[in-house]
Design an enzyme around this catalytic site. Structure first.
Site, PDB file in Angstrom:
ATOM      1  N   LYS A   1     -10.202   0.405  -1.439  1.00 18.41           N
ATOM      2  CA  LYS A   1     -10.035   0.615   0.256  1.00 18.41           C
ATOM      3  C   LYS A   1     -11.197   1.175   0.629  1.00 18.41           C
ATOM      4  CE  LYS A   1      -7.101   1.406   3.791  1.00 18.41           C
ATOM      5  NZ  LYS A   1      -5.516   1.846   4.436  1.00 18.41           N
TER       6      LYS A   1
ATOM      7  N   GLU B   1       0.631  -1.411   0.156  1.00 13.23           N
ATOM      8  CA  GLU B   1       0.197  -0.061  -0.189  1.00 13.23           C
ATOM      9  C   GLU B   1       0.778   1.266  -0.291  1.00 13.23           C
ATOM     10  OE1 GLU B   1      -3.955   2.012   2.405  1.00 13.23           O
ATOM     11  OE2 GLU B   1      -2.104   0.860   3.611  1.00 13.23           O
TER      12      GLU B   1
ATOM     13  N   CYS C   1      -4.470  -3.617   3.932  1.00 16.28           N
ATOM     14  CA  CYS C   1      -4.270  -3.163   5.551  1.00 16.28           C
ATOM     15  C   CYS C   1      -4.847  -2.846   6.352  1.00 16.28           C
ATOM     16  CB  CYS C   1      -3.538  -1.233   5.062  1.00 16.28           C
ATOM     17  SG  CYS C   1      -2.679  -0.775   6.734  1.00 16.28           S
TER      18      CYS C   1
END
Length: 526
Positions: free
Chosen positions: A186, A83, A219
């Site tokens: 995300k 990321e 993440c």
């Protein structure tokens, strides 16, 4: 806290794991992840022109190019980058504008940026990544910044931002011929002012000829139901995980939770982290329910990238789900190339340790006193391990944690204090999520007030059985040894009534944390 980080690359494998040989075509594949010491923009709050932003990104793309070539030489069929690995982080919504590209939806349009560069303007980054995948004949996963115009009409629950477009933290996947095959936005942002969450959670997968289906997350997503658990519940057993994870001991170090999720969800996880010492970012790995290849830097290491490559089995999608019993393991430390066989018997009874350690069969001491202390900003209830062996219980609310243990004697008489902790409640600092956690931790000092603080090293080895009965089937087990070394639980069992048992012995290093991390997803919004 500043980490100038000792290099450790670890590997363990359960000897009973099937499908690891190359003799059965399609039963395994070669995966690679790269932990990237990125070249940062020193002033991320200052907007750059498009040419200036591309000159910065090119420095990181050049590293990606070198690592793609290295991975291909080692036979990698899929390569994952982290990321924020191209532009960095700490941008404002305005200052990231020079890095944005409008990424077409591969579900709506077939496009190979490498062979058709003229179809879409301002897609230089997509073109470079596409040509990388094509040149080195591998599936390539990278993370970048996406700009998407708002539709003509938006719902009140997901209104268009005032500037008329969305900006997303985005994974892109390229096939080995360079075609863009997946795009994921995300869902769960972590202090990312430059980005929006998508109007609806996206459940994105892609197919490969060598391993079937992979799912995408980023993440902070790994701690939440959407998209991560939904992917697993739909039978996706192989997950791609770019991350920029800031480590937090004693429960959420990068490799600690990467391994825990792989074991608890019974999936393969390809995890690629950044390497940035000031922000305590390090820790990447290739994890399956029966093996792990991982890297975690320690204090004193040069701050540099690390490529990991491993052959892993293709997991049967029909085997999805968190209920798993593990046994019969061998743990190997690559730095010494030594192997230690473990007991293959699986224990399902309260007296698991008793058979080999009769002296632990005495009842819990009536003089045991619990106390409260903060760990990971949560108020845990603790009980100290005041003896070298014994049994302990500690409860908080509906959760009770049970421990049977025997400590090894320390060379030189080193004293270390340990405590068993329980927490059942909602974590509310830097994110909101409901937990039930049983954790055996080394305290930072010899006072009870130090229990729950960050500890990186330990000398005390311990044979133990850690158990709890949880109000969720989503429980993620981990064992973290001294200097950020993972150990595979010798035995791991989950039962239908929520009881989770983790047994381990013959540790290779001192115990920092043994944890059963339960996520109560259903309570997150209460």
């Amino acid at each position: 806290m500043h980490l100038s980080v000792a290099l450790y690359v670890g590997f363990y494998v359960l000897t009973s794991a099937a499908g690891l040989t190359e003799s059965a075509p399609g039963s395994s594949y070669v995966a690679a992840v790269y932990e990237h010491n990125l070249v940062l923009n020193p002033e991320p709050q200052v907007p750059l022109s498009r040419p200036e932003a591309l000159r910065h990104v090119e420095k990181n793309l050049q590293i990606y190019e070198e690592q793609s070539e290295r991975a291909a030489r080692q036979g990698a069929q899929i390569l994952v980058f982290p990321e924020d690995g191209l532009q960095g982080f700490n941008f404002s919504r305005l200052s990231i504008s020079g890095y944005l590209e409008t990424i077409p939806d591969p579900q709506q349009e077939n496009w190979n940026p490498c062979t058709e560069p003229g179809r879409h303007n301002n897609t230089e980054i997509l073109q470079r990544l596409s040509c990388m995948a094509r040149r080195y004949n591998l599936y390539l996963v990278a993370n970048m910044a996406d700009l998407q115009p708002c539709p003509l009409s938006t719902s009140p629950s997901s209104p268009c931002p005032p500037d008329g477009h969305w900006q997303f933290n985005t994974n892109v996947v390229f096939r080995s011929d360079g075609q863009l095959v997946a795009r994921y936005h995300k869902q769960n942002l972590y202090f990312e002012d430059a980005f929006d969450s998508p109007p609806q959670p996206e459940i994105i997968t892609f197919e490969t000829p060598f391993a079937g289906t992979f799912g995408l997350l980023i993440c902070f997503d790994i701690l939440f139901k959407e998209p991560t658990v939904t992917l697993v519940e739909r039978g996706v057993r192989q997950l791609i995980y770019p991350t920029a994870w800031m480590n937090q001991l004693p429960l959420l170090d990068s490799i600690q939770f990467q391994q825990a999720f792989s074991l608890g969800a019974n999936v393969t996880l390809l995890a690629s982290n950044l390497r940035h010492d000031y922000l305590i970012m390090t820790g990447s790995g290739i994890y399956t329910p029966f093996s792990a290849t991982f890297h975690h830097a320690n204090r004193g290491d040069p701050e540099e990238g690390r490529l990991l490559v491993a052959r892993v089995p293709v997991l049967d999608p029909l085997g999805a789900g968190p209920s798993v019993t593990q046994e019969e393991g061998a743990v190997r430390d690559e730095s010494t190339s030594s192997a230690a066989d473990t007991d293959s018997g699986c224990c399902h009874q309260d007296s698991c340790l008793d058979s080999s350690h009769p002296e632990t069969s005495s009842a819990v001491s009536p003089s045991s006193v619990t106390f409260n202390s903060s760990m990971m900003y949560d108020p845990f209830t603790f009980i100290l391990l005041n003896k070298t062996e014994g049994k302990l219980d500690v409860c908080q609310g509906p959760l009770c944690c049970h421990l049977q243990y025997r400590q090894s004697q320390q060379q030189g008489g080193t004293q270390e204090l340990y405590a068993l902790g329980a927490f059942a409640g909602t974590h509310t600092v830097n994110g909101r999520y409901a937990l039930q956690v049983c954790a055996l931790v080394r305290c930072a000092g010899l006072e009870s007030s130090s229990c729950g603080q960050e500890v990186e090293e330990a000398e005390t080895k311990m044979d133990f059985l850690l158990e709890g009965t949880f109000g969720t089937r989503h429980v993620y087990p981990s064992i973290l040894a001294s200097r950020h070394v993972l150990e595979q639980p010798e035995h791991l069992e989950k039962t239908a009534d929520g009881r989770v048992t983790m047994k381990h012995s013959n540790m290779t290093g001192g115990l920092v944390t043994a944890c059963l991390y339960g996520r109560m997803y259903q309570l997150d919004n209460e």
